[in-house]
Design a protein around this motif. Sequence first.
Motif, PDB file in Angstrom:
ATOM      1  N   LYS A  55       0.833  -1.204   0.000  1.00 25.87           N
ATOM      2  CA  LYS A  55       0.000   0.000   0.000  1.00 25.87           C
ATOM      3  C   LYS A  55       0.869   1.255   0.000  1.00 25.87           C
ATOM      4  N   ALA A  56       1.936   1.245   0.784  1.00 24.50           N
ATOM      5  CA  ALA A  56       2.849   2.393   0.837  1.00 24.50           C
ATOM      6  C   ALA A  56       3.530   2.618  -0.514  1.00 24.50           C
ATOM      7  N   TYR A  57       3.897   1.534  -1.199  1.00 22.31           N
ATOM      8  CA  TYR A  57       4.502   1.669  -2.529  1.00 22.31           C
ATOM      9  C   TYR A  57       3.516   2.340  -3.482  1.00 22.31           C
ATOM     10  N   SER A  58       2.277   1.865  -3.470  1.00 27.34           N
ATOM     11  CA  SER A  58       1.252   2.421  -4.351  1.00 27.34           C
ATOM     12  C   SER A  58       1.052   3.906  -4.081  1.00 27.34           C
ATOM     13  N   GLU A  59       0.957   4.265  -2.808  1.00 24.13           N
ATOM     14  CA  GLU A  59       0.748   5.669  -2.442  1.00 24.13           C
ATOM     15  C   GLU A  59       1.933   6.537  -2.852  1.00 24.13           C
ATOM     16  N   ALA A  60       3.143   6.007  -2.737  1.00 18.48           N
ATOM     17  CA  ALA A  60       4.332   6.785  -3.105  1.00 18.48           C
ATOM     18  C   ALA A  60       4.442   6.981  -4.610  1.00 18.48           C
ATOM     19  N   LEU A  61       4.049   5.977  -5.380  1.00 18.86           N
ATOM     20  CA  LEU A  61       4.226   6.025  -6.830  1.00 18.86           C
ATOM     21  C   LEU A  61       3.054   6.641  -7.586  1.00 18.86           C
ATOM     22  N   LYS A  62       1.855   6.517  -7.051  1.00 18.85           N
ATOM     23  CA  LYS A  62       0.646   6.957  -7.757  1.00 18.85           C
ATOM     24  C   LYS A  62       0.727   8.399  -8.289  1.00 18.85           C
ATOM     25  N   PRO A  63       1.253   9.365  -7.529  1.00 16.00           N
ATOM     26  CA  PRO A  63       1.292  10.749  -8.044  1.00 16.00           C
ATOM     27  C   PRO A  63       2.170  10.938  -9.289  1.00 16.00           C
ATOM     28  N   TYR A  64       3.013   9.964  -9.589  1.00 12.74           N
ATOM     29  CA  TYR A  64       3.945  10.110 -10.710  1.00 12.74           C
ATOM     30  C   TYR A  64       3.454   9.444 -11.990  1.00 12.74           C
ATOM     31  N   LYS A  65       2.262   8.869 -11.958  1.00 17.66           N
ATOM     32  CA  LYS A  65       1.731   8.207 -13.148  1.00 17.66           C
ATOM     33  C   LYS A  65       1.278   9.254 -14.160  1.00 17.66           C
ATOM     34  N   LYS A  66       1.988   9.288 -15.282  1.00 18.36           N
ATOM     35  CA  LYS A  66       1.643  10.197 -16.378  1.00 18.36           C
ATOM     36  C   LYS A  66       2.264   9.634 -17.648  1.00 18.36           C
ATOM     37  N   GLY A  67       1.719   9.996 -18.779  1.00 20.41           N
ATOM     38  CA  GLY A  67       2.227   9.466 -20.033  1.00 20.41           C
ATOM     39  C   GLY A  67       1.970   7.976 -20.140  1.00 20.41           C
ATOM     40  N   PHE A  68       2.845   7.275 -20.834  1.00 21.72           N
ATOM     41  CA  PHE A  68       2.743   5.822 -20.965  1.00 21.72           C
ATOM     42  C   PHE A  68       3.486   5.218 -19.788  1.00 21.72           C
ATOM     43  N   CYS A  69       2.792   4.430 -18.972  1.00 24.53           N
ATOM     44  CA  CYS A  69       3.346   3.937 -17.711  1.00 24.53           C
ATOM     45  C   CYS A  69       3.568   2.430 -17.747  1.00 24.53           C
ATOM     46  N   VAL A  70       4.800   2.041 -17.409  1.00 19.93           N
ATOM     47  CA  VAL A  70       5.214   0.643 -17.388  1.00 19.93           C
ATOM     48  C   VAL A  70       5.654   0.310 -15.964  1.00 19.93           C
ATOM     49  N   ILE A  71       5.102  -0.769 -15.428  1.00 20.16           N
ATOM     50  CA  ILE A  71       5.464  -1.192 -14.083  1.00 20.16           C
ATOM     51  C   ILE A  71       6.176  -2.539 -14.170  1.00 20.16           C
ATOM     52  N   LEU A  72       7.234  -2.712 -13.403  1.00 15.75           N
ATOM     53  CA  LEU A  72       7.993  -3.954 -13.427  1.00 15.75           C
ATOM     54  C   LEU A  72       7.426  -4.938 -12.414  1.00 15.75           C
ATOM     55  N   ASP A  73       7.243  -6.177 -12.876  1.00 17.75           N
ATOM     56  CA  ASP A  73       6.736  -7.237 -12.020  1.00 17.75           C
ATOM     57  C   ASP A  73       7.167  -8.563 -12.631  1.00 17.75           C
ATOM     58  N   GLU A  74       7.593  -9.482 -11.809  1.00 19.21           N
ATOM     59  CA  GLU A  74       8.082 -10.763 -12.339  1.00 19.21           C
ATOM     60  C   GLU A  74       7.012 -11.534 -13.110  1.00 19.21           C
ATOM     61  N   GLY A  75       5.751 -11.222 -12.900  1.00 22.56           N
ATOM     62  CA  GLY A  75       4.668 -11.874 -13.630  1.00 22.56           C
ATOM     63  C   GLY A  75       4.257 -11.155 -14.900  1.00 22.56           C
ATOM     64  N   GLY A  76       4.991 -10.110 -15.261  1.00 20.63           N
ATOM     65  CA  GLY A  76       4.643  -9.319 -16.434  1.00 20.63           C
ATOM     66  C   GLY A  76       5.078  -9.937 -17.744  1.00 20.63           C
ATOM     67  N   LYS A  77       4.865  -9.198 -18.810  1.00 20.18           N
ATOM     68  CA  LYS A  77       5.200  -9.640 -20.169  1.00 20.18           C
ATOM     69  C   LYS A  77       6.702  -9.510 -20.389  1.00 20.18           C
ATOM     70  N   GLU A  78       7.280 -10.516 -21.033  1.00 21.71           N
ATOM     71  CA  GLU A  78       8.698 -10.491 -21.371  1.00 21.71           C
ATOM     72  C   GLU A  78       8.882 -10.101 -22.832  1.00 21.71           C
ATOM     73  N   PHE A  79       9.981  -9.402 -23.119  1.00 22.74           N
ATOM     74  CA  PHE A  79      10.296  -8.938 -24.466  1.00 22.74           C
ATOM     75  C   PHE A  79      11.726  -9.301 -24.827  1.00 22.74           C
ATOM     76  N   THR A  80      11.996  -9.403 -26.113  1.00 22.58           N
ATOM     77  CA  THR A  80      13.377  -9.393 -26.579  1.00 22.58           C
ATOM     78  C   THR A  80      13.837  -7.936 -26.544  1.00 22.58           C
ATOM     79  N   SER A  81      15.117  -7.711 -26.704  1.00 21.68           N
ATOM     80  CA  SER A  81      15.620  -6.328 -26.711  1.00 21.68           C
ATOM     81  C   SER A  81      15.033  -5.536 -27.873  1.00 21.68           C
ATOM     82  N   SER A  82      14.895  -6.160 -29.023  1.00 22.62           N
ATOM     83  CA  SER A  82      14.318  -5.460 -30.176  1.00 22.62           C
ATOM     84  C   SER A  82      12.848  -5.122 -29.939  1.00 22.62           C
ATOM     85  N   GLU A  83      12.101  -6.042 -29.355  1.00 25.33           N
ATOM     86  CA  GLU A  83      10.704  -5.767 -29.018  1.00 25.33           C
ATOM     87  C   GLU A  83      10.609  -4.652 -27.979  1.00 25.33           C
TER      88      GLU A  83
END
Length: 151
Positions: A55-83
């Motif tokens: 909850k503290a992480y969410s509260e600290a980061l939420k004010p900075y969400k603008k533009g195209f937002c990408v969040i890192l999570d081990e369960g997220g989508k994986e890409f090649t470097s070119s992708e």
Amino acid sequence: MKLFVYSIQKNSPEFKPLNEKFTKLLLNFTNFYDLCLFNKQINLAQKQGKKAAQKAYSEALKPYKKGFCVILDEGGKEFTSSEFATLLKDKNELCFFIGGAYGFEKSFLSEFDLVLSLSRLSLAHHLAKILLLEQLYRGFCILNNHPYHKD
């Protein structure tokens, strides 16, 4: 383009040279901003446990969400470097978010344009950040036909 990396982490002197190296390299391609948001509230919340910390992480980061937002999570989508490089195209503002030791609330993850995994492994936050910075630099090199990236 404005590129932001927001992270929940304490300063770590052993990673500072690499952080500075990739920051300098990224500034050749874009307006780059690196903000560490670890604070007293997060420190206290982490001592209280996973739910309070998330909850503290969410509260600290939420004010900075603008533009195209990408969040890192081990369960997220994986890409090649070119992708991954294609993510950098045609964006006015691109923000990356790296969480703390307890990861993110599922509801917070769902608020982002993309949930990205750098690896299925759990990574130390400083290491994840350096890996992200290197891939951002590599991505710009790919887009600009710079010889850093070898196919």
